[in-house]
Design a protein around this motif. Structure first.
Motif, PDB file in Angstrom:
ATOM      1  N   LEU A  85       1.045  -4.986 -21.571  1.00 57.22           N
ATOM      2  CA  LEU A  85       0.233  -3.765 -21.676  1.00 57.22           C
ATOM      3  C   LEU A  85       0.406  -2.832 -20.485  1.00 57.22           C
ATOM      4  O   LEU A  85       0.442  -1.618 -20.633  1.00 57.22           O
ATOM      5  CB  LEU A  85      -1.248  -4.126 -21.813  1.00 57.22           C
ATOM      6  N   LYS A  86       0.452  -3.390 -19.276  1.00 55.76           N
ATOM      7  CA  LYS A  86       0.483  -2.565 -18.053  1.00 55.76           C
ATOM      8  C   LYS A  86       1.601  -3.031 -17.107  1.00 55.76           C
ATOM      9  O   LYS A  86       1.346  -3.410 -15.963  1.00 55.76           O
ATOM     10  CB  LYS A  86      -0.868  -2.677 -17.322  1.00 55.76           C
ATOM     11  N   THR A 162      -7.274  -5.540 -27.388  1.00 57.42           N
ATOM     12  CA  THR A 162      -5.911  -5.153 -27.018  1.00 57.42           C
ATOM     13  C   THR A 162      -4.869  -6.162 -27.476  1.00 57.42           C
ATOM     14  O   THR A 162      -3.674  -5.932 -27.291  1.00 57.42           O
ATOM     15  CB  THR A 162      -5.792  -5.019 -25.482  1.00 57.42           C
ATOM     16  N   LEU A 165      -1.843  -5.091 -29.414  1.00 57.30           N
ATOM     17  CA  LEU A 165      -0.950  -4.299 -28.569  1.00 57.30           C
ATOM     18  C   LEU A 165      -0.150  -5.195 -27.628  1.00 57.30           C
ATOM     19  O   LEU A 165       0.969  -4.866 -27.229  1.00 57.30           O
ATOM     20  CB  LEU A 165      -1.755  -3.299 -27.720  1.00 57.30           C
ATOM     21  N   ARG A 340     -11.278  -1.088 -22.647  1.00 58.98           N
ATOM     22  CA  ARG A 340      -9.854  -1.371 -22.492  1.00 58.98           C
ATOM     23  C   ARG A 340      -9.070  -0.141 -22.921  1.00 58.98           C
ATOM     24  O   ARG A 340      -9.353   0.453 -23.968  1.00 58.98           O
ATOM     25  CB  ARG A 340      -9.414  -2.566 -23.362  1.00 58.98           C
ATOM     26  N   ASP A 341      -8.066   0.228 -22.138  1.00 59.65           N
ATOM     27  CA  ASP A 341      -7.241   1.391 -22.470  1.00 59.65           C
ATOM     28  C   ASP A 341      -6.602   1.233 -23.846  1.00 59.65           C
ATOM     29  O   ASP A 341      -6.252   0.123 -24.255  1.00 59.65           O
ATOM     30  CB  ASP A 341      -6.117   1.559 -21.427  1.00 59.65           C
ATOM     31  N   ASN A 342      -6.433   2.365 -24.516  1.00 62.40           N
ATOM     32  CA  ASN A 342      -5.746   2.414 -25.819  1.00 62.40           C
ATOM     33  C   ASN A 342      -6.470   1.673 -26.936  1.00 62.40           C
ATOM     34  O   ASN A 342      -5.849   1.240 -27.904  1.00 62.40           O
ATOM     35  CB  ASN A 342      -4.299   1.881 -25.707  1.00 62.40           C
ATOM     36  N   THR A 343      -7.783   1.475 -26.770  1.00 63.91           N
ATOM     37  CA  THR A 343      -8.573   0.919 -27.876  1.00 63.91           C
ATOM     38  C   THR A 343      -9.516   2.005 -28.382  1.00 63.91           C
ATOM     39  O   THR A 343      -9.930   2.897 -27.634  1.00 63.91           O
ATOM     40  CB  THR A 343      -9.414  -0.300 -27.435  1.00 63.91           C
ATOM     41  N   GLU A 344      -9.858   1.903 -29.656  1.00 65.83           N
ATOM     42  CA  GLU A 344     -10.735   2.894 -30.282  1.00 65.83           C
ATOM     43  C   GLU A 344     -12.118   2.916 -29.612  1.00 65.83           C
ATOM     44  O   GLU A 344     -12.721   3.969 -29.408  1.00 65.83           O
ATOM     45  CB  GLU A 344     -10.870   2.542 -31.767  1.00 65.83           C
ATOM     46  N   THR A 347     -13.253   5.187 -26.570  1.00 62.20           N
ATOM     47  CA  THR A 347     -13.576   6.617 -26.727  1.00 62.20           C
ATOM     48  C   THR A 347     -14.851   6.837 -27.546  1.00 62.20           C
ATOM     49  O   THR A 347     -15.198   7.958 -27.876  1.00 62.20           O
ATOM     50  CB  THR A 347     -12.408   7.344 -27.433  1.00 62.20           C
TER      51      THR A 347
END
Length: 442
Positions: A85-86, A162, A165, A340-344, A347
């Motif tokens: 992921l990172k 995540t 991903l 967690r970044d890039n999760t719905e 936001t």
């Protein structure tokens, strides 16, 4: 033999990671490395990372610092979910030389040259869509029980998670290979195998995005039950919508599968389950628990639950609390929601303040203590089978019964990795259960 390099491993996260670390370690041993404990000076340190919680991210930096303190010239490799992921973030951590993502981690030996330190961490990671092949894994030598990987990846779209991903699509090991690995484990004098994966109830999907199930999870369980030499099989964690009544009934009559289920709930509120995009409602969860209790009254039932998810009001939380309080379950694993970044979910509106998340987490952890105590009390006076572990903890040896009651008795090295019929007598101050021996089994 003088030239053999030493490698040490550190695993963050789940049972699946432990099984994969063990496989990577065996691969490196075949390439001429000797495995040593992480506390020892080594030529290379391999850290298998996790991305499920914020804490696992922080732990990574601490583990790297620990490795550098042991040997500041050692080569440090990061593999696993967080590495996928990172990768750039991990590569920038001082001391890290190599970062391998989801498809590369099992080829670690191919990326190692002379183990000299790099000025900057070298990254090899793929687009996660390329993670469409399956690598079988199992852990032996690390613990009394072995973790056997049967499935990887996930096709679910839970809004907080995540893992798709980090690990890609759902895919499974071939049944023949699972049985071969189980048989290999049984020959190592290991008494218990824990089935593991990302979404093991989805077992049977082939490689390369083939959505057709070659076999079902029930068929897997039925075939594993026939493998000779295995005393116990344990299902690690299974989604409530994928735990079918036929599987529960089979386990209740099985030769080797133990009466212990770990079933993620995540929320006792249907509103929150919908926001999470879980594939069931709380009524389904109730049905599963009732079915288990009907055919295995003494079964241990563990529950995963997330607190502080966006949009979780006090009313939603209390709905979860009362739902769990009234249900005949045995313990909880409580997770405090973290973005967690890039999760719905990251936001979503309705962010729950950190202090409220912490308070709710504390309440459910208190409930878990109460539930475990009540479950242990319900087992006092019964005869169970215990498998003893290998650690001497303050003069005691501990073990777990088939239905996951933790027991203790004065340390005796001859008890390590042996099975015994016991009678559960009383709950000790530390929460474990005292016992009397009835007979020795294995």
């Amino acid at each position: 033999m003088e030239n053999r390099k030493k490698v040490a491993f550190y695993t963050l996260g789940c049972k699946l990671n432990f099984s994969e670390t063990s496989t990577i370690a065996r691969n490196l041993q075949d390439e001429g490395f000797d495995r040593v404990d992480f506390e020892e000076v080594a030529d290379m340190y391999v850290i298998n990372t996790c991305s499920v919680t914020e804490n696992a991210d922080k732990q990574f930096k601490q583990v790297v610092r620990k490795a550098m303190k042991l040997n500041d010239k050692a080569f440090v490799a990061a593999v696993g979910c967080y590495a996928q992921l990172k990768p750039e973030e991990l590569a920038s951590v001082d001391g890290v030389d190599l970062v391998l993502g989801a498809t590369e981690k099992f080829k670690l030996a191919d990326y190692i040259n002379d183990l000299s330190k790099n000025d900057f961490g070298e990254v090899h990671s793929c687009e996660i869509a390329e993670a469409d092949f399956y690598v079988g894994s199992y852990s032996i030598g690390d613990r009394t029980r072995a973790f056997l990987k049967v499935q990887d990846g996930c096709d679910y779209k839970c809004t907080y998670c995540t893992i798709p991903l980090a690990r890609g699509i759902s895919r499974s090991d071939e049944l023949e290979n699972v049985l071969k690995n189980a048989s290999e484990i049984s020959k190592q004098n290991i008494k218990e195998i824990v089935l593991t994966g990302v979404n093991i109830g989805d077992y049977g999907k082939g490689e390369f995005g083939n959505k057709k199930h070659e076999h079902t999870f029930l068929e897997l369980v039925q075939e594993l039950d026939k493998v000779e030499g295995i005393e116990r099989l344990r299902i690690s964690s299974i989604e409530p919508n994928l735990l079918k009544n036929e599987t529960i009934e089979f386990v209740s009559k099985s030769r080797t599968f133990v009466p212990h289920f770990h079933i993620p709930l995540q929320s006792g509120s249907n509103d929150i389950l919908k926001l999470m995009k879980r594939r069931y409602q709380r009524e389904v969860y109730t049905e599963r628990v009732n079915k288990i209790r009907e055919v295995m009254p003494h079964a241990c039932i563990g529950v995963d639950v997330i607190v502080g998810f966006p949009g979780e009001t006090d009313e939603h939380f209390l709905e979860t609390y009362h739902f769990l309080n009234e249900m005949n379950i045995s313990y909880l694993h409580v997770f405090t929601y973290s973005e967690r970044d890039n999760t719905e979910a990251a936001t979503m509106q309705g962010v729950v303040p950190a202090n409220v998340r912490a308070k709710r987490s504390k309440m459910l952890r208190g409930l878990s203590v109460k539930k475990r105590r009540a479950f242990y009390e319900s087992q006092l006076g019964t005869n169970r089978t215990v498998l003893f572990e290998s650690e001497n903890k303050e003069g005691y040896i501990h073990g777990f019964t088939e239905n996951y009651v933790k027991v203790k008795t004065p340390w005796n090295p001859e008890l390590v990795n042996t099975l015994h019929d016991i009678n559960l007598t009383k709950i000790d101050e530390d929460g474990s259960v005292r016992m009397d021996f009835v007979s020795s089994l294995v």
